[in-house]
Design a protein around this motif. Structure first.
Motif, PDB file in Angstrom:
ATOM      1  N   MET A 135       8.655   5.339  -7.089  1.00 31.63           N
ATOM      2  CA  MET A 135       7.945   4.112  -7.464  1.00 31.63           C
ATOM      3  C   MET A 135       7.808   3.178  -6.269  1.00 31.63           C
ATOM      4  O   MET A 135       6.757   2.556  -6.072  1.00 31.63           O
ATOM      5  CB  MET A 135       8.659   3.422  -8.626  1.00 31.63           C
ATOM      6  CG  MET A 135       8.472   4.143  -9.950  1.00 31.63           C
ATOM      7  SD  MET A 135       8.913   3.146 -11.396  1.00 31.63           S
ATOM      8  CE  MET A 135      10.655   2.928 -11.148  1.00 31.63           C
ATOM      9  N   ALA A 136       8.874   3.070  -5.471  1.00 26.93           N
ATOM     10  CA  ALA A 136       8.808   2.221  -4.280  1.00 26.93           C
ATOM     11  C   ALA A 136       7.774   2.770  -3.299  1.00 26.93           C
ATOM     12  O   ALA A 136       7.006   2.014  -2.692  1.00 26.93           O
ATOM     13  CB  ALA A 136      10.180   2.135  -3.628  1.00 26.93           C
ATOM     14  N   LYS A 137       7.748   4.078  -3.145  1.00 30.92           N
ATOM     15  CA  LYS A 137       6.777   4.690  -2.226  1.00 30.92           C
ATOM     16  C   LYS A 137       5.350   4.496  -2.736  1.00 30.92           C
ATOM     17  O   LYS A 137       4.423   4.333  -1.946  1.00 30.92           O
ATOM     18  CB  LYS A 137       7.088   6.182  -2.073  1.00 30.92           C
ATOM     19  CG  LYS A 137       8.333   6.457  -1.243  1.00 30.92           C
ATOM     20  CD  LYS A 137       8.532   7.948  -1.031  1.00 30.92           C
ATOM     21  CE  LYS A 137       9.708   8.227  -0.105  1.00 30.92           C
ATOM     22  NZ  LYS A 137       9.902   9.690   0.111  1.00 30.92           N
ATOM     23  N   ARG A 138       5.180   4.511  -4.057  1.00 31.73           N
ATOM     24  CA  ARG A 138       3.852   4.294  -4.636  1.00 31.73           C
ATOM     25  C   ARG A 138       3.352   2.886  -4.322  1.00 31.73           C
ATOM     26  O   ARG A 138       2.186   2.691  -3.961  1.00 31.73           O
ATOM     27  CB  ARG A 138       3.915   4.522  -6.147  1.00 31.73           C
ATOM     28  CG  ARG A 138       2.552   4.491  -6.843  1.00 31.73           C
ATOM     29  CD  ARG A 138       2.702   4.729  -8.337  1.00 31.73           C
ATOM     30  NE  ARG A 138       3.150   6.088  -8.604  1.00 31.73           N
ATOM     31  CZ  ARG A 138       4.189   6.394  -9.372  1.00 31.73           C
ATOM     32  NH1 ARG A 138       4.916   5.446  -9.937  1.00 31.73           N
ATOM     33  NH2 ARG A 138       4.510   7.656  -9.587  1.00 31.73           N
ATOM     34  N   LEU A 139       4.236   1.903  -4.444  1.00 30.61           N
ATOM     35  CA  LEU A 139       3.848   0.523  -4.136  1.00 30.61           C
ATOM     36  C   LEU A 139       3.532   0.391  -2.645  1.00 30.61           C
ATOM     37  O   LEU A 139       2.549  -0.251  -2.266  1.00 30.61           O
ATOM     38  CB  LEU A 139       4.959  -0.442  -4.526  1.00 30.61           C
ATOM     39  CG  LEU A 139       4.697  -1.914  -4.198  1.00 30.61           C
ATOM     40  CD1 LEU A 139       3.468  -2.440  -4.943  1.00 30.61           C
ATOM     41  CD2 LEU A 139       5.923  -2.770  -4.533  1.00 30.61           C
ATOM     42  N   LYS A 140       4.358   0.984  -1.813  1.00 33.47           N
ATOM     43  CA  LYS A 140       4.133   0.938  -0.367  1.00 33.47           C
ATOM     44  C   LYS A 140       2.757   1.502  -0.016  1.00 33.47           C
ATOM     45  O   LYS A 140       1.992   0.905   0.755  1.00 33.47           O
ATOM     46  CB  LYS A 140       5.216   1.729   0.349  1.00 33.47           C
ATOM     47  CG  LYS A 140       4.964   1.926   1.843  1.00 33.47           C
ATOM     48  CD  LYS A 140       5.810   3.060   2.389  1.00 33.47           C
ATOM     49  CE  LYS A 140       5.216   3.553   3.696  1.00 33.47           C
ATOM     50  NZ  LYS A 140       5.853   4.796   4.167  1.00 33.47           N
TER      51      LYS A 140
ATOM     52  N   GLN B  20       9.405  -7.624  -2.991  1.00 37.86           N
ATOM     53  CA  GLN B  20       9.294  -8.708  -2.017  1.00 37.86           C
ATOM     54  C   GLN B  20       9.253  -8.169  -0.592  1.00 37.86           C
ATOM     55  O   GLN B  20       8.422  -8.585   0.228  1.00 37.86           O
ATOM     56  CB  GLN B  20      10.484  -9.661  -2.155  1.00 37.86           C
ATOM     57  CG  GLN B  20      10.510 -10.456  -3.446  1.00 37.86           C
ATOM     58  CD  GLN B  20      11.841 -11.164  -3.622  1.00 37.86           C
ATOM     59  OE1 GLN B  20      12.052 -12.234  -3.056  1.00 37.86           O
ATOM     60  NE2 GLN B  20      12.748 -10.566  -4.381  1.00 37.86           N
ATOM     61  N   LYS B  21      10.141  -7.247  -0.279  1.00 37.18           N
ATOM     62  CA  LYS B  21      10.206  -6.724   1.089  1.00 37.18           C
ATOM     63  C   LYS B  21       8.894  -6.053   1.488  1.00 37.18           C
ATOM     64  O   LYS B  21       8.360  -6.294   2.578  1.00 37.18           O
ATOM     65  CB  LYS B  21      11.366  -5.735   1.210  1.00 37.18           C
ATOM     66  CG  LYS B  21      12.741  -6.405   1.176  1.00 37.18           C
ATOM     67  CD  LYS B  21      13.862  -5.405   1.394  1.00 37.18           C
ATOM     68  CE  LYS B  21      15.208  -6.100   1.491  1.00 37.18           C
ATOM     69  NZ  LYS B  21      16.313  -5.157   1.789  1.00 37.18           N
ATOM     70  N   LEU B  22       8.358  -5.206   0.602  1.00 37.29           N
ATOM     71  CA  LEU B  22       7.108  -4.523   0.921  1.00 37.29           C
ATOM     72  C   LEU B  22       5.945  -5.509   0.974  1.00 37.29           C
ATOM     73  O   LEU B  22       5.068  -5.403   1.844  1.00 37.29           O
ATOM     74  CB  LEU B  22       6.833  -3.434  -0.120  1.00 37.29           C
ATOM     75  CG  LEU B  22       7.828  -2.263  -0.129  1.00 37.29           C
ATOM     76  CD1 LEU B  22       7.466  -1.271  -1.227  1.00 37.29           C
ATOM     77  CD2 LEU B  22       7.877  -1.575   1.223  1.00 37.29           C
ATOM     78  N   ALA B  23       5.934  -6.472   0.066  1.00 39.18           N
ATOM     79  CA  ALA B  23       4.862  -7.471   0.071  1.00 39.18           C
ATOM     80  C   ALA B  23       4.851  -8.250   1.384  1.00 39.18           C
ATOM     81  O   ALA B  23       3.791  -8.469   1.986  1.00 39.18           O
ATOM     82  CB  ALA B  23       5.020  -8.420  -1.113  1.00 39.18           C
TER      83      ALA B  23
ATOM     84  N   ASN C 273       9.884   2.026   5.200  1.00 42.19           N
ATOM     85  CA  ASN C 273      10.735   3.173   4.852  1.00 42.19           C
ATOM     86  C   ASN C 273      12.211   2.829   5.010  1.00 42.19           C
ATOM     87  O   ASN C 273      13.047   3.278   4.215  1.00 42.19           O
ATOM     88  CB  ASN C 273      10.378   4.376   5.726  1.00 42.19           C
ATOM     89  CG  ASN C 273       9.051   5.009   5.332  1.00 42.19           C
ATOM     90  OD1 ASN C 273       8.610   4.892   4.186  1.00 42.19           O
ATOM     91  ND2 ASN C 273       8.412   5.674   6.285  1.00 42.19           N
ATOM     92  N   ASP C 274      12.540   2.044   6.022  1.00 42.60           N
ATOM     93  CA  ASP C 274      13.926   1.593   6.201  1.00 42.60           C
ATOM     94  C   ASP C 274      14.389   0.810   4.968  1.00 42.60           C
ATOM     95  O   ASP C 274      15.485   1.037   4.444  1.00 42.60           O
ATOM     96  CB  ASP C 274      14.044   0.703   7.439  1.00 42.60           C
ATOM     97  CG  ASP C 274      13.844   1.459   8.742  1.00 42.60           C
ATOM     98  OD1 ASP C 274      13.928   2.698   8.730  1.00 42.60           O
ATOM     99  OD2 ASP C 274      13.568   0.795   9.765  1.00 42.60           O
ATOM    100  N   SER C 275      13.559  -0.109   4.511  1.00 44.42           N
ATOM    101  CA  SER C 275      13.913  -0.950   3.371  1.00 44.42           C
ATOM    102  C   SER C 275      13.969  -0.143   2.074  1.00 44.42           C
ATOM    103  O   SER C 275      14.845  -0.362   1.231  1.00 44.42           O
ATOM    104  CB  SER C 275      12.899  -2.092   3.229  1.00 44.42           C
ATOM    105  OG  SER C 275      13.013  -2.994   4.315  1.00 44.42           O
ATOM    106  N   ILE C 276      13.033   0.772   1.903  1.00 46.90           N
ATOM    107  CA  ILE C 276      13.033   1.608   0.699  1.00 46.90           C
ATOM    108  C   ILE C 276      14.308   2.445   0.627  1.00 46.90           C
ATOM    109  O   ILE C 276      14.946   2.568  -0.427  1.00 46.90           O
ATOM    110  CB  ILE C 276      11.786   2.512   0.665  1.00 46.90           C
ATOM    111  CG1 ILE C 276      10.535   1.675   0.389  1.00 46.90           C
ATOM    112  CG2 ILE C 276      11.934   3.603  -0.403  1.00 46.90           C
ATOM    113  CD1 ILE C 276       9.239   2.455   0.490  1.00 46.90           C
TER     114      ILE C 276
END
Length: 273
Positions: free
Chosen positions: A232-237, A116-119, A71-74
């Protein structure tokens, strides 16, 4: 004529943008440095060391902690992407031919940064190992699938899940080259790339319209980026957090596997929006 159709296909257009975005300065994330910084607020030095050497799952880091770091990175990447998109919208109609290509590249560049960050937080291996400018086909395929998950395509969800399953079974530290380039997942990679090429064209048109009026266009464009990038970022997370790779019981084997054998079951290359 056939060559022209190939070059102008949605799949090839998306791949060209993906490769171009990956070459932008600041897009590639140093996995080790990122994990040390992202986990520094929440984990012990021993946990961070093991997360870097193996994976956050191997270090036994809980999903609760990983979600906080994610969440910090998103939040950081969303704010940065929105600000840059708004800045690109200030010139207005006269400079659209110059600003739009840069804006599209920046947008997908920020997608690659959060991918990359989430992966890395959710125990995927280094996606940009080495210093080569060109992406290998397996890396392009994996990035395509991650972005496909962000866009909500069920086929991308299925493919990423299969890749994660292959890697978790063998504690692999590299992407499964064969599955992504010629094996069971490859048909889905091509379908997802084609779908993303179409969606990219639609979003580019929407952003072009929003930028036609100076200043107002900046507000609308920045808001449009915020409204699309964040969910979209939250969906990937959410999807990455649900996969086998994230389980704290998983331990990487000494040396790791260099590749993963394809799973023989068939995969239907059907794309669901």
């Amino acid at each position: 004529m056939a060559m022209s159709k190939t070059i102008d296909s949605p799949e090839s257009r998306f791949t060209a943008v993906l490769v171009g975005a990956a070459r932008l300065p600041g897009v590639r994330i140093d996995r080790d440095a990122y994990l040390r910084k992202a986990l520094g607020r929440y984990c012990s030095e021993d946990e961070i060391r093991r997360a870097i050497e193996e994976s956050p799952a191997a270090a036994g880091i809980s999903l609760e902690v990983l979600d906080k770091a994610a969440n910090d990175s998103i939040g950081y990447e969303t704010a940065k992407a929105s600000a840059l998109s708004a800045a690109a919208g200030i010139p207005g109609l006269l400079l659209l031919p110059a600003t739009m290509p840069a804006d599209v590249a920046q947008y997908f560049g920020h997608m690659l940064r959060i991918v990359q960050k989430l992966a890395y937080l959710y125990s995927w291996p280094d996606l940009f190992a080495g210093d080569a400018d060109d992406l290998d086909d397996a890396t392009k395929g994996m990035l395509t699938l991650f972005i496909g998950v962000m866009f909500g395509t069920q086929s991308a969800n299925t493919a990423v899940g299969k890749i994660a399953g292959m890697m978790s079974k063998q504690a692999a530290r590299k992407l499964p080259q064969k599955a992504l380039t010629q094996g069971v997942v490859y048909p889905l990679v091509k379908k997802v790339a084609g779908y993303l090429g179409v969606q990219m064209t639609k979003q580019t048109f929407a952003k072009t319209v929003s930028k036609a009026i100076p200043v107002v266009g900046a507000v609308v464009s920045g808001g449009l980026t915020l409204a699309t990038y964040l969910p979209m970022a939250k969906r990937l997370k959410k999807h990455l957090a649900s996969l086998e790779l994230t389980k704290p019981t998983l331990r990487a084997e000494s040396g790791g596997a260099t590749d993963v054998t394809d799973v023989p079951e068939p995969v239907t290359a059907e794309l669901v929006d």
